[in-house]
Design a protein around this motif. Structure first.
Motif, PDB file in Angstrom:
ATOM      1  N   PRO A  43      45.158  40.154  41.310  1.00 49.21           N
ATOM      2  CA  PRO A  43      43.784  40.581  41.586  1.00 49.21           C
ATOM      3  C   PRO A  43      43.448  41.890  40.874  1.00 49.21           C
ATOM      4  CG  PRO A  43      45.183  40.963  43.487  1.00 49.21           C
ATOM      5  CD  PRO A  43      46.009  40.216  42.487  1.00 49.21           C
ATOM      6  N   GLU A  44      42.176  42.013  40.503  1.00 49.70           N
ATOM      7  CA  GLU A  44      41.669  43.250  39.914  1.00 49.70           C
ATOM      8  C   GLU A  44      40.876  43.979  41.003  1.00 49.70           C
ATOM      9  OE1 GLU A  44      39.349  42.180  36.492  1.00 49.70           O
ATOM     10  OE2 GLU A  44      40.942  40.889  35.725  1.00 49.70           O
ATOM     11  N   ILE A  45      41.314  45.179  41.333  1.00 44.51           N
ATOM     12  CA  ILE A  45      40.657  45.953  42.389  1.00 44.51           C
ATOM     13  C   ILE A  45      39.952  47.134  41.746  1.00 44.51           C
ATOM     14  CG2 ILE A  45      41.025  47.262  44.520  1.00 44.51           C
ATOM     15  CD1 ILE A  45      43.540  45.494  44.927  1.00 44.51           C
ATOM     16  N   VAL A  52      37.067  43.400  44.814  1.00 45.77           N
ATOM     17  CA  VAL A  52      38.214  42.690  44.237  1.00 45.77           C
ATOM     18  C   VAL A  52      37.710  41.483  43.455  1.00 45.77           C
ATOM     19  CG1 VAL A  52      38.623  41.298  46.311  1.00 45.77           C
ATOM     20  CG2 VAL A  52      40.487  41.674  44.692  1.00 45.77           C
ATOM     21  N   THR A  53      38.398  41.195  42.345  1.00 44.17           N
ATOM     22  CA  THR A  53      38.106  40.007  41.537  1.00 44.17           C
ATOM     23  C   THR A  53      39.396  39.222  41.360  1.00 44.17           C
ATOM     24  OG1 THR A  53      36.343  41.145  40.324  1.00 44.17           O
ATOM     25  CG2 THR A  53      37.265  39.158  39.307  1.00 44.17           C
ATOM     26  N   THR A 113      36.196  32.935  38.135  1.00 44.16           N
ATOM     27  CA  THR A 113      36.479  34.129  38.926  1.00 44.16           C
ATOM     28  C   THR A 113      35.789  34.043  40.282  1.00 44.16           C
ATOM     29  OG1 THR A 113      34.602  35.314  37.960  1.00 44.16           O
ATOM     30  CG2 THR A 113      36.763  35.647  36.929  1.00 44.16           C
ATOM     31  N   ILE A 114      36.337  34.801  41.204  1.00 47.38           N
ATOM     32  CA  ILE A 114      35.760  34.988  42.533  1.00 47.38           C
ATOM     33  C   ILE A 114      35.724  36.491  42.769  1.00 47.38           C
ATOM     34  CG2 ILE A 114      36.061  34.614  45.016  1.00 47.38           C
ATOM     35  CD1 ILE A 114      37.685  32.088  44.241  1.00 47.38           C
ATOM     36  N   ASP A 115      34.544  37.014  43.108  1.00 47.76           N
ATOM     37  CA  ASP A 115      34.382  38.434  43.395  1.00 47.76           C
ATOM     38  C   ASP A 115      34.053  38.612  44.871  1.00 47.76           C
ATOM     39  OD1 ASP A 115      34.282  40.024  40.727  1.00 47.76           O
ATOM     40  OD2 ASP A 115      33.102  38.218  40.342  1.00 47.76           O
TER      41      ASP A 115
END
Length: 145
Positions: A43-45, A52-53, A113-115
């Motif tokens: 995950p990208e925080i 979070v993505t 992607t999911i944000d």
């Protein structure tokens, strides 16, 4: 002389086993008609820690098409989903994202992607879990988790 014959039999048996093992390894691997799998990247925080993505990839590594493919993502605890890509819809009441494809051809790959926003005061970790189901043909069904 008897000892030599026994040793010869053992060596011959070992050679036969090695030959059959080598033949089994050389045989081409059998791939399923459709074999749909998915994975998440780390995950990208955001720097502020409030967003979070998750990036996901789904691929059909089989030799045939997969039909009626559904990839379901569940986020726990429930946090506001702010954006999804791909052929996906969000059920915000349950923090579930569902992505559907009528067909994924052999070797076809797609991603999205999911944000989500992370509410202030949230403690613990936020997790995403996925499940993919598909039909190999109109009469057969297969699933992977």
């Amino acid at each position: 002389m008897k000892r030599l014959c026994g040793a010869t039999i053992v060596v011959a048996t070992a050679m036969a086993l090695l030959a059959s093992f080598a033949a089994a390894q050389a045989a081409p691997s059998v791939r399923a008609p459709a074999d749909v799998r998915f994975q998440y990247d780390p995950p990208e925080i955001s720097e502020a820690g409030d967003h979070v993505t998750w990036h996901w990839t789904v691929v059909n590594s089989g030799i045939g098409a997969a039909h009626k493919v559904v990839l379901t993502h569940t986020v726990t605890p429930q946090v506001p989903i702010t954006h999804v890509t791909g052929p996906c819809t969000t059920d915000e009441a349950r923090a579930v994202v569902r992505c559907t494809w009528e067909q994924l051809g052999a070797g076809q790959r797609t991603d999205g992607t999911i944000d989500a926003d992370l509410p202030e005061g949230l403690s613990g970790s936020v997790r995403i879990k996925g499940r993919v189901v598909f039909q190999e043909s109109p009469s057969g069904t297969s699933a992977a988790e």
